[in-house]
Design a protein around this motif. Structure first.
Motif, PDB file in Angstrom:
ATOM      1  N   ILE A  57      30.781  49.244  41.313  1.00  0.00           N
ATOM      2  CA  ILE A  57      30.879  49.920  42.606  1.00  0.00           C
ATOM      3  C   ILE A  57      32.148  49.392  43.272  1.00  0.00           C
ATOM      4  O   ILE A  57      32.235  48.209  43.579  1.00  0.00           O
ATOM      5  CB  ILE A  57      29.653  49.609  43.515  1.00  0.00           C
ATOM      6  N   PRO A  58      33.140  50.253  43.464  1.00  0.00           N
ATOM      7  CA  PRO A  58      34.406  49.750  44.001  1.00  0.00           C
ATOM      8  C   PRO A  58      34.410  49.654  45.528  1.00  0.00           C
ATOM      9  O   PRO A  58      33.926  50.553  46.207  1.00  0.00           O
ATOM     10  CB  PRO A  58      35.413  50.800  43.544  1.00  0.00           C
ATOM     11  N   GLN A  59      34.924  48.537  46.049  1.00  0.00           N
ATOM     12  CA  GLN A  59      35.185  48.452  47.489  1.00  0.00           C
ATOM     13  C   GLN A  59      36.585  48.994  47.755  1.00  0.00           C
ATOM     14  O   GLN A  59      36.855  49.567  48.795  1.00  0.00           O
ATOM     15  CB  GLN A  59      35.113  46.999  47.973  1.00  0.00           C
ATOM     16  N   THR A  60      37.471  48.785  46.778  1.00  0.00           N
ATOM     17  CA  THR A  60      38.808  49.354  46.827  1.00  0.00           C
ATOM     18  C   THR A  60      38.785  50.569  45.903  1.00  0.00           C
ATOM     19  O   THR A  60      38.324  50.461  44.761  1.00  0.00           O
ATOM     20  CB  THR A  60      39.840  48.338  46.303  1.00  0.00           C
ATOM     21  N   HIS A  61      39.243  51.699  46.405  1.00  0.00           N
ATOM     22  CA  HIS A  61      39.158  52.906  45.588  1.00  0.00           C
ATOM     23  C   HIS A  61      40.006  52.765  44.317  1.00  0.00           C
ATOM     24  O   HIS A  61      41.180  52.403  44.397  1.00  0.00           O
ATOM     25  CB  HIS A  61      39.601  54.120  46.394  1.00  0.00           C
ATOM     26  N   PRO A  62      39.430  53.065  43.141  1.00  0.00           N
ATOM     27  CA  PRO A  62      40.157  52.852  41.879  1.00  0.00           C
ATOM     28  C   PRO A  62      41.342  53.808  41.656  1.00  0.00           C
ATOM     29  O   PRO A  62      42.101  53.611  40.709  1.00  0.00           O
ATOM     30  CB  PRO A  62      39.087  53.057  40.810  1.00  0.00           C
ATOM     31  N   ASN A  63      41.497  54.813  42.511  1.00  0.00           N
ATOM     32  CA  ASN A  63      42.696  55.645  42.430  1.00  0.00           C
ATOM     33  C   ASN A  63      43.604  55.400  43.630  1.00  0.00           C
ATOM     34  O   ASN A  63      44.384  56.264  44.046  1.00  0.00           O
ATOM     35  CB  ASN A  63      42.346  57.129  42.324  1.00  0.00           C
ATOM     36  N   ASP A  64      43.495  54.195  44.186  1.00  0.00           N
ATOM     37  CA  ASP A  64      44.335  53.819  45.324  1.00  0.00           C
ATOM     38  C   ASP A  64      44.798  52.372  45.117  1.00  0.00           C
ATOM     39  O   ASP A  64      44.695  51.539  46.007  1.00  0.00           O
ATOM     40  CB  ASP A  64      43.526  53.973  46.624  1.00  0.00           C
ATOM     41  N   LEU A  65      45.299  52.112  43.909  1.00  0.00           N
ATOM     42  CA  LEU A  65      45.671  50.750  43.529  1.00  0.00           C
ATOM     43  C   LEU A  65      47.190  50.630  43.469  1.00  0.00           C
ATOM     44  O   LEU A  65      47.859  51.485  42.896  1.00  0.00           O
ATOM     45  CB  LEU A  65      45.068  50.412  42.161  1.00  0.00           C
ATOM     46  N   TYR A  66      47.704  49.561  44.057  1.00  0.00           N
ATOM     47  CA  TYR A  66      49.156  49.383  44.136  1.00  0.00           C
ATOM     48  C   TYR A  66      49.545  47.963  43.741  1.00  0.00           C
ATOM     49  O   TYR A  66      48.823  47.004  44.045  1.00  0.00           O
ATOM     50  CB  TYR A  66      49.646  49.717  45.558  1.00  0.00           C
ATOM     51  N   ALA A  67      50.694  47.861  43.090  1.00  0.00           N
ATOM     52  CA  ALA A  67      51.200  46.576  42.636  1.00  0.00           C
ATOM     53  C   ALA A  67      51.292  45.605  43.804  1.00  0.00           C
ATOM     54  O   ALA A  67      51.747  45.977  44.888  1.00  0.00           O
ATOM     55  CB  ALA A  67      52.572  46.762  41.991  1.00  0.00           C
TER      56      ALA A  67
ATOM     57  N   LYS B  72      41.622  36.457  33.815  1.00  0.00           N
ATOM     58  CA  LYS B  72      40.197  36.166  33.652  1.00  0.00           C
ATOM     59  C   LYS B  72      39.551  35.947  35.012  1.00  0.00           C
ATOM     60  O   LYS B  72      40.100  35.215  35.842  1.00  0.00           O
ATOM     61  CB  LYS B  72      40.009  34.935  32.770  1.00  0.00           C
ATOM     62  N   LEU B  73      38.414  36.573  35.228  1.00  0.00           N
ATOM     63  CA  LEU B  73      37.727  36.495  36.516  1.00  0.00           C
ATOM     64  C   LEU B  73      36.234  36.322  36.286  1.00  0.00           C
ATOM     65  O   LEU B  73      35.731  36.613  35.200  1.00  0.00           O
ATOM     66  CB  LEU B  73      37.965  37.794  37.298  1.00  0.00           C
ATOM     67  N   THR B  74      35.553  35.869  37.343  1.00  0.00           N
ATOM     68  CA  THR B  74      34.093  35.756  37.284  1.00  0.00           C
ATOM     69  C   THR B  74      33.508  36.396  38.530  1.00  0.00           C
ATOM     70  O   THR B  74      34.021  36.187  39.636  1.00  0.00           O
ATOM     71  CB  THR B  74      33.671  34.267  37.227  1.00  0.00           C
ATOM     72  N   ALA B  75      32.466  37.178  38.358  1.00  0.00           N
ATOM     73  CA  ALA B  75      31.819  37.829  39.506  1.00  0.00           C
ATOM     74  C   ALA B  75      31.064  36.779  40.324  1.00  0.00           C
ATOM     75  O   ALA B  75      30.417  35.894  39.758  1.00  0.00           O
ATOM     76  CB  ALA B  75      30.869  38.909  39.025  1.00  0.00           C
ATOM     77  N   ASN B  76      31.136  36.868  41.651  1.00  0.00           N
ATOM     78  CA  ASN B  76      30.462  35.895  42.520  1.00  0.00           C
ATOM     79  C   ASN B  76      28.981  36.265  42.691  1.00  0.00           C
ATOM     80  O   ASN B  76      28.459  37.141  42.000  1.00  0.00           O
ATOM     81  CB  ASN B  76      31.202  35.770  43.857  1.00  0.00           C
ATOM     82  N   GLU B  77      28.318  35.594  43.647  1.00  0.00           N
ATOM     83  CA  GLU B  77      26.884  35.783  43.879  1.00  0.00           C
ATOM     84  C   GLU B  77      26.524  37.234  44.188  1.00  0.00           C
ATOM     85  O   GLU B  77      25.434  37.696  43.893  1.00  0.00           O
ATOM     86  CB  GLU B  77      26.434  34.903  45.062  1.00  0.00           C
ATOM     87  N   LYS B  78      27.473  37.931  44.804  1.00  0.00           N
ATOM     88  CA  LYS B  78      27.220  39.340  45.153  1.00  0.00           C
ATOM     89  C   LYS B  78      27.634  40.294  44.034  1.00  0.00           C
ATOM     90  O   LYS B  78      27.610  41.506  44.216  1.00  0.00           O
ATOM     91  CB  LYS B  78      28.008  39.700  46.415  1.00  0.00           C
ATOM     92  N   GLY B  79      28.087  39.705  42.922  1.00  0.00           N
ATOM     93  CA  GLY B  79      28.566  40.540  41.817  1.00  0.00           C
ATOM     94  C   GLY B  79      29.993  41.012  42.024  1.00  0.00           C
ATOM     95  O   GLY B  79      30.512  41.813  41.267  1.00  0.00           O
ATOM     96  N   GLU B  80      30.650  40.472  43.080  1.00  0.00           N
ATOM     97  CA  GLU B  80      32.011  40.917  43.426  1.00  0.00           C
ATOM     98  C   GLU B  80      33.083  40.126  42.704  1.00  0.00           C
ATOM     99  O   GLU B  80      32.899  38.945  42.412  1.00  0.00           O
ATOM    100  CB  GLU B  80      32.283  40.669  44.921  1.00  0.00           C
ATOM    101  N   PHE B  81      34.215  40.767  42.490  1.00  0.00           N
ATOM    102  CA  PHE B  81      35.399  40.045  42.021  1.00  0.00           C
ATOM    103  C   PHE B  81      36.631  40.750  42.563  1.00  0.00           C
ATOM    104  O   PHE B  81      36.584  41.913  42.943  1.00  0.00           O
ATOM    105  CB  PHE B  81      35.431  39.948  40.492  1.00  0.00           C
ATOM    106  N   GLU B  82      37.726  39.990  42.614  1.00  0.00           N
ATOM    107  CA  GLU B  82      38.977  40.508  43.174  1.00  0.00           C
ATOM    108  C   GLU B  82      40.081  40.420  42.141  1.00  0.00           C
ATOM    109  O   GLU B  82      40.202  39.419  41.449  1.00  0.00           O
ATOM    110  CB  GLU B  82      39.396  39.669  44.394  1.00  0.00           C
ATOM    111  N   ILE B  83      40.891  41.453  42.086  1.00  0.00           N
ATOM    112  CA  ILE B  83      42.057  41.436  41.189  1.00  0.00           C
ATOM    113  C   ILE B  83      43.293  41.705  42.019  1.00  0.00           C
ATOM    114  O   ILE B  83      43.331  42.680  42.776  1.00  0.00           O
ATOM    115  CB  ILE B  83      42.020  42.575  40.141  1.00  0.00           C
ATOM    116  N   THR B  84      44.302  40.851  41.888  1.00  0.00           N
ATOM    117  CA  THR B  84      45.601  41.142  42.482  1.00  0.00           C
ATOM    118  C   THR B  84      46.479  41.677  41.361  1.00  0.00           C
ATOM    119  O   THR B  84      46.727  40.994  40.372  1.00  0.00           O
ATOM    120  CB  THR B  84      46.200  39.880  43.126  1.00  0.00           C
ATOM    121  N   TRP B  85      46.897  42.918  41.493  1.00  0.00           N
ATOM    122  CA  TRP B  85      47.630  43.587  40.419  1.00  0.00           C
ATOM    123  C   TRP B  85      49.051  43.035  40.347  1.00  0.00           C
ATOM    124  O   TRP B  85      49.815  43.182  41.292  1.00  0.00           O
ATOM    125  CB  TRP B  85      47.648  45.094  40.663  1.00  0.00           C
TER     126      TRP B  85
END
Lengths: 176, 277
Positions: free
Chosen positions: B180-190, B227-240
Motif C-alpha cells: 500500500i503506497p503512501q507515496t504514489h508509485p507513478n509520482d517518483l522522482y530522483a 537493502k531495507l527492512t519494514a518497520n513495526e507498521k510494515g512501512e519502509f522508505e526508499i530515497t531514489w
C-alpha cells in the motif's frame, strides 16, 4: 480559517492589485532559439506560477492543438515538471491558457494579474516557471522569482536559457 | 548464549540465506513501456519475464494466465495482443480512463516439501504448477520424512497512470501479500523519498526484508541493491538515487498460520519508474 481573516486577506489582495493599474501590463517575453538540427519541431512550452507550497496557477501552455483526435496531447507529459505541478490535472484544451506551439523567435505572454485565479493568490514569494520540451530534442526549465503583491522594483528581470529556451524576461509594459 | 539459542541463530541464518538465494534465482517482473501518460486513450505495452538480470529477458517468459489489469475504478481491463516468446511475454493495455492502473499477478496457498523413502526431494505443487488447498491431503504424504508445510503468498505488479494519479487500485484486499503506497508509485522522482507499506493478510508485514535494484545491470559489475527492512507498521522508505527503472522485491516470513502449515511466507515484487527532477 475564520471569516474575518478571509475578508481581510481578500481586501488586502484587492487593494494590492488595484495598484497595478490598467495602464501597465505584466509581460513575459519568451525567446525560442533557432536550432541547427536536421529534424525540428517547435517545443511544447508551459508557464506557471508556483507557490512555496508548490500550488500551481497556470499561465500558458503551448502544444500541438491542431492534430486530429487531440493526438498532440500525447506528449504533454514530456513537459515533465509542469505535468507533475498541475498539468496532469487540467482538462485540456483550457480556455485562455492553451494555444498552438511557436517557432523560433520572441513571443510575448501577457500575465493578467486581475484574472480570477491570479487575483486570489495570497501575498508571498512565488516562482514563475517556464519549461520547454521538444520532440527529438531536449527539455529545459527556467525559474524567475516573483513576489506578490507585485514588487515592481524587482522588474524587469531576465534569465537566459542554454538549450531549449533563449532569453526569458519579465517586465511591466506601459500601454499607451 | 546456550546451545539451543545458538542453534536457532544458525538455523535462522541458513533459512535467510536460502530464501535470499531463491529470490535471486527467480526475479519475476513486468516492465511497462511508459508509466506516466497523457492524451486520449493511449496504449502501454509490457514485457513480462523471469530473469536474473534486470531488465533483460534472458531466462524464462512469464506465464500471462494469471496476469490481471485493473482500471482506476478497480474495473477489469483487457490484456491485448498477448504473446509468449521464449524469453519474455508481451501484452498491451489501453488506458481509456484517467487515473492509475494496476497490473498484477498474485497467488498463494499451501506448499509442501519433503523427502520420499529413497531420500529424493519432493515438492507440492510441482515447480510451475498451481494447486488447491483441498488437494493437500491426497497429494502430500502426511508422515513423510522432513515434511515442511507453509502457507505462501506471492505477488508481482506494476502501475501506470493516465493524467492525474488516483488511489483506488491501492485499496487493500487483506489477502496474501500487498503493498500500500503512501507515496504514489507513478509520482517518483530522483532524490525524493517514497514511503510504502507491506501487508500480509491485512496486517503489517513487520520485519519484511526489501531489496531495491536499479535497471541496467548488464552494464555494471555490482547489483547496487538498496537493502531495507519494514518497520513495526510494515512501512519502509526508499530515497531514489537516480532516475530510471527499479525492481523491488520483498520477502516476509512468520509462523502465524494454521495447521497443517507451520510457517507463513510472502514474496512481493514490483517495477517502478523514477523520473528526473
Amino acid at each position: 480559517m475564520n471569516t474575518p481573516k478571509v475578508l481581510l486577506i481578500f481586501s488586502t489582495i484587492f487593494s494590492v492589485f488595484s495598484t497595478c493599474a490598467n495602464s501597465e501590463t505584466l509581460t513575459l517575453d519568451v525567446q525560442i532559439p533557432q536550432l541547427k538540427v536536421a529534424e525540428y519541431h517547435s517545443p511544447y512550452v508551459a508557464v506557471w506560477l508556483e507557490s512555496k507550497s508548490r500550488k500551481s496557477t497556470q499561465i500558458a501552455v503551448w502544444y500541438d492543438v491542431k492534430m486530429a483526435d487531440n493526438e498532440g496531447q500525447e506528449w504533454l507529459k514530456d513537459i515533465r515538471q509542469w505535468w507533475r505541478r498541475g498539468g496532469r490535472s487540467l482538462d485540456l484544451p483550457y480556455d485562455g491558457i492553451t494555444s498552438a506551439t511557436r517557432g523560433p523567435g520572441s513571443h510575448q505572454i501577457t500575465i493578467d494579474l486581475n484574472r480570477a485565479e491570479l487575483k486570489e493568490l495570497k501575498p508571498g514569494d512565488y516562482k514563475l516557471r517556464i519549461e520547454a520540451a521538444r520532440e527529438v530534442g531536449g527539455r529545459e526549465l527556467i525559474e524567475i522569482p516573483l513576489t506578490l503583491p507585485l514588487d515592481k522594483t524587482a522588474l524587469p528581470i531576465s534569465k537566459n536559457g542554454t538549450s531549449e529556451l533563449g532569453k526569458i524576461s519579465l517586465s511591466l509594459q506601459t500601454n499607451n | 548464549m546456550n546451545t539451543s539459542n545458538l542453534l536457532k541463530v544458525i538455523t535462522a541464518g541458513i533459512l535467510t540465506a536460502s530464501v535470499a538465494m531463491q529470490a535471486q534465482a527467480h526475479r519475476a517482473w513486468m516492465l511497462p513501456s511508459s508509466t506516466v501518460l497523457s492524451g486520449d486513450a493511449p496504449y502501454v505495452t509490457f514485457d513480462a519475464a523471469i530473469s536474473n538480470t534486470l531488465f533483460y529477458p534472458d531466462h524464462v517468459a512469464m506465464n500471462l494466465t494469471g496476469v490481471k489489469a485493473y482500471g482506476p475504478e478497480g474495473n477489469s481491463v483487457e490484456l491485448l495482443n498477448t504473446a509468449k516468446g521464449k524469453y519474455r511475454s508481451t501484452f498491451d493495455i489501453q488506458l481509456n480512463d484517467e487515473g492509475t492502473y494496476k497490473i498484477a499477478t498474485s497467488g498463494g496457498g499451501l506448499r509442501a516439501r519433503w523427502e520420499d523413502e529413497n531420500g529424493k526431494r519432493k515438492m507440492w505443487p510441482r515447480r510451475g504448477q498451481t494447486a488447491q488447498d483441498s488437494e493437500f491431503d491426497s497429494a502430500v504424504p502426511q508422515n513423510a520424512k522432513k515434511l515442511r508445510v507453509s502457507r505462501s503468498y506471492r505477488r508481482v505488479e506494476t502501475f501506470v497512470t493516465l493524467g492525474a494519479p488516483s488511489d483506488k487500485v491501492f485499496a487493500p484486499t487483506n489477502q496474501g501479500i500487498e503493498m500500500i503506497p503512501q507515496t504514489h508509485p507513478n509520482d517518483l522522482y530522483a532524490g525524493e523519498t517514497a514511503t510504502f507499506t507491506l501487508l500480509i493478510e491485512g496486517e503489517p508485514a513487520k520485519g519484511a526484508t526489501i531489496e531495491v535494484i536499479p535497471d541496467g545491470m548488464r552494464y555494471r559489475n555490482q547489483q547496487n541493491e538498496i537493502k531495507l527492512t519494514a518497520n513495526e507498521k510494515g512501512e519502509f522508505e526508499i530515497t531514489w538515487p537516480a532516475a530510471g527503472r527499479y525492481f523491488l522485491e520483498a520477502e516476509y516470513e512468520d509462523n502465524k498460520v494454521a495447521l497443517p502449515a507451520t510457517k507463513r511466507t510472502g514474496s512481493y515484487a514490483a517495477t517502478f519508474e523514477v523520473l528526473p527532477m
